[in-house]
Design a protein around this motif. Structure first.
Motif, short mmCIF file in Angstrom:
data_model
loop_
_atom_site.label_atom_id
_atom_site.label_comp_id
_atom_site.label_asym_id
_atom_site.label_seq_id
_atom_site.Cartn_x
_atom_site.Cartn_y
_atom_site.Cartn_z
N GLN A 32 0.83 -1.21 0.00
CA GLN A 32 0.00 0.00 0.00
C GLN A 32 0.86 1.25 0.00
OE1 GLN A 32 -3.10 0.26 2.98
NE2 GLN A 32 -4.07 1.97 1.93
N ILE A 33 1.92 1.27 0.77
CA ILE A 33 2.81 2.44 0.77
C ILE A 33 3.36 2.69 -0.62
CG2 ILE A 33 5.03 3.31 1.59
CD1 ILE A 33 4.44 2.06 4.30
N GLN A 34 3.78 1.64 -1.29
CA GLN A 34 4.32 1.79 -2.64
C GLN A 34 3.25 2.22 -3.63
OE1 GLN A 34 6.07 -2.10 -2.92
NE2 GLN A 34 8.05 -1.45 -2.10
N SER A 35 1.99 1.82 -3.37
CA SER A 35 0.89 2.25 -4.24
C SER A 35 0.66 3.75 -4.14
CB SER A 35 -0.39 1.49 -3.90
OG SER A 35 -0.99 1.99 -2.71
N PHE A 36 1.10 4.35 -3.03
CA PHE A 36 0.99 5.80 -2.87
C PHE A 36 2.09 6.53 -3.64
CE2 PHE A 36 -0.79 4.82 1.61
CZ PHE A 36 -2.08 4.77 1.13
N GLY A 37 3.04 5.78 -4.21
CA GLY A 37 4.13 6.39 -4.96
C GLY A 37 5.34 6.75 -4.13
N LEU A 38 5.38 6.31 -2.87
CA LEU A 38 6.51 6.62 -2.00
C LEU A 38 7.64 5.62 -2.22
CD1 LEU A 38 7.39 8.57 0.25
CD2 LEU A 38 6.40 6.97 1.91
N GLU A 39 8.87 6.13 -2.38
CA GLU A 39 10.03 5.28 -2.60
C GLU A 39 11.13 5.64 -1.61
OE1 GLU A 39 11.43 5.22 -6.62
OE2 GLU A 39 9.42 5.51 -7.45
N GLN A 40 11.78 4.61 -1.06
CA GLN A 40 12.88 4.85 -0.15
C GLN A 40 14.02 5.54 -0.86
OE1 GLN A 40 13.61 0.82 1.25
NE2 GLN A 40 12.76 1.30 3.25
N GLY A 41 14.56 6.59 -0.21
CA GLY A 41 15.72 7.28 -0.75
C GLY A 41 15.44 8.21 -1.90
N THR A 42 14.20 8.35 -2.28
CA THR A 42 13.84 9.20 -3.42
C THR A 42 12.86 10.27 -2.97
OG1 THR A 42 14.11 7.37 -4.98
CG2 THR A 42 12.84 9.27 -5.72
N GLY A 43 13.22 11.53 -3.15
CA GLY A 43 12.32 12.60 -2.77
C GLY A 43 13.08 13.83 -2.34
N TRP A 56 -5.78 5.22 6.46
CA TRP A 56 -4.99 5.32 5.23
C TRP A 56 -5.84 5.34 3.98
CZ3 TRP A 56 0.20 2.22 5.14
CH2 TRP A 56 1.06 2.73 6.13
N ASP A 57 -6.99 4.68 3.98
CA ASP A 57 -7.86 4.71 2.79
C ASP A 57 -8.31 6.12 2.48
OD1 ASP A 57 -7.61 2.00 2.47
OD2 ASP A 57 -9.56 1.51 3.36
N LEU A 58 -8.34 6.98 3.52
CA LEU A 58 -8.78 8.36 3.34
C LEU A 58 -7.61 9.34 3.21
CD1 LEU A 58 -11.58 8.38 6.08
CD2 LEU A 58 -11.90 8.18 3.61
N SER A 59 -6.59 9.15 4.04
CA SER A 59 -5.52 10.15 4.10
C SER A 59 -4.13 9.60 3.83
CB SER A 59 -5.54 10.83 5.48
OG SER A 59 -5.15 9.91 6.50
N GLY A 60 -4.02 8.31 3.55
CA GLY A 60 -2.70 7.72 3.37
C GLY A 60 -1.91 8.33 2.23
N ALA A 61 -2.57 8.57 1.10
CA ALA A 61 -1.86 9.16 -0.04
C ALA A 61 -1.38 10.57 0.28
CB ALA A 61 -2.77 9.17 -1.26
N VAL A 62 -2.16 11.30 1.06
CA VAL A 62 -1.76 12.65 1.47
C VAL A 62 -0.54 12.59 2.37
CG1 VAL A 62 -2.49 14.75 2.66
CG2 VAL A 62 -4.13 13.48 1.26
N ALA A 63 -0.57 11.69 3.35
CA ALA A 63 0.57 11.53 4.25
C ALA A 63 1.82 11.11 3.46
CB ALA A 63 0.25 10.50 5.33
#
Length: 292
Positions: A32-43, A56-63
């Motif tokens: 699920q974290i990866q589905s939000f587009g978050l990558e370790q070491g990148t950003g 998370w279903d409501l605010s996970g992508a925002v976080a």
């Protein structure tokens, strides 16, 4: 709830909303974290972020968007994060107070996160308003829902969990909140100014809540404007006057007042604000901000 590790003689704070607010298994959580587009070491390399604490279903992508603004600080070096100071407000504690944890670690589906008890004790030594008291932490979700993001982005970092009480209205609450914010801001500056290169501040806060949707949206937008201005006094005055209504009041105001983010204005990094229906039919707005 705390769990004791008998082999190490240490105590861990167990999750209370795993499986409800976010996945309770490592594999599902990583997916699920990866589905939000978050990558370790990148950003990005922000010094501080503000992220919401809804399911998370409501605010996970925002976080995740907020954490993406700092995920670039993972590699070792001058800007690598070794300590995450995570601050929030308790839904269940109304008596004035600032509460640190004496658990040795917080448990997440991605693994345990150690608590830096030395730094926590340092904060507690700065003010009589700051105390070490695990009870407010044990059933509180505001920090918990963001901890898996911390573990994902910074697997070797330690945390300093800080909870403030949820003030009631009225003049007395204003006085108490002002004193708490000033004490917490001063303590953060004293302890973390020398450690700023390796410290990340995470504030768990929802930007607004109100019975009227247009008012809730206007308050969230005003909250963002004030955070971008960096004026802690104006921010808190606007809360007291009812111009804004974020949940995470003291933590966000203390972050501004500690003067560790001078020259790093808050910026919305999560795209359009996300709304949901909260308690008592109030509209809640979520947004992720970064100070860089």
């Amino acid at each position: 709830m705390c769990k004791k590790d008998s082999s190490a003689g240490s105590r861990g704070r167990a999750p209370t909303v795993a499986g409800l607010f976010y996945p309770d298994t490592k594999t599902t959580m990583k997916r699920q974290i990866q589905s939000f587009g978050l990558e370790q070491g990148t950003g990005g390399s922000a010094q501080a972020i503000i992220a919401p604490h809804g399911a998370w279903d409501l605010s996970g992508a925002v976080a995740a968007s907020a954490f993406a603004a700092v995920a670039g600080r993972l590699p070792p070096g001058a800007s690598g994060v070794s300590t995450v100071v995570i601050l929030g407000t308790s839904y269940g504690v109304e008596a004035p107070g600032i509460f640190l944890s004496d658990s040795d670690y917080f448990i997440t589906p991605l693994g345990n996160i150690p608590v830096d008890l030395e730094l926590s004790n340092g904060l507690a030594s700065c003010s009589t308003l700051i105390e070490t008291n695990d009870i407010p932490h044990l059933q509180e979700h505001t920090l918990e829902v963001l901890l898996p993001f911390v573990k994902f982005c910074f697997p070797d970092a330690a945390i300093v969990p800080v909870l403030t009480s949820h003030p009631l209205g009225g003049r007395r609450a204003h006085v108490w909140s002002s004193a708490q914010i000033a004490s917490l801001a001063q303590a953060l500056r004293i302890i973390f100014e020398p450690l700023l290169e390796h410290t990340l501040f995470v504030v768990s806060a929802n930007l607004s809540k109100h019975e009227d949707d247009p008012t809730a949206l206007a308050q969230a937008e005003e909250c963002i404007r004030l955070l971008a201005s960096g004026n802690g006094d104006e921010f808190f005055t606007s809360i007291y006057n009812g111009k804004i209504s974020p949940f995470g009041v003291q933590a966000a105001a203390a972050l501004l007042q500690c003067r560790l983010l001078v020259g790093k204005p808050g910026k919305l990094v999560s795209g359009p604000l996300v709304k949901t229906m909260g308690e008592r039919n109030r509209t809640v707005y979520y947004g992720g901000l970064a100070f860089e």
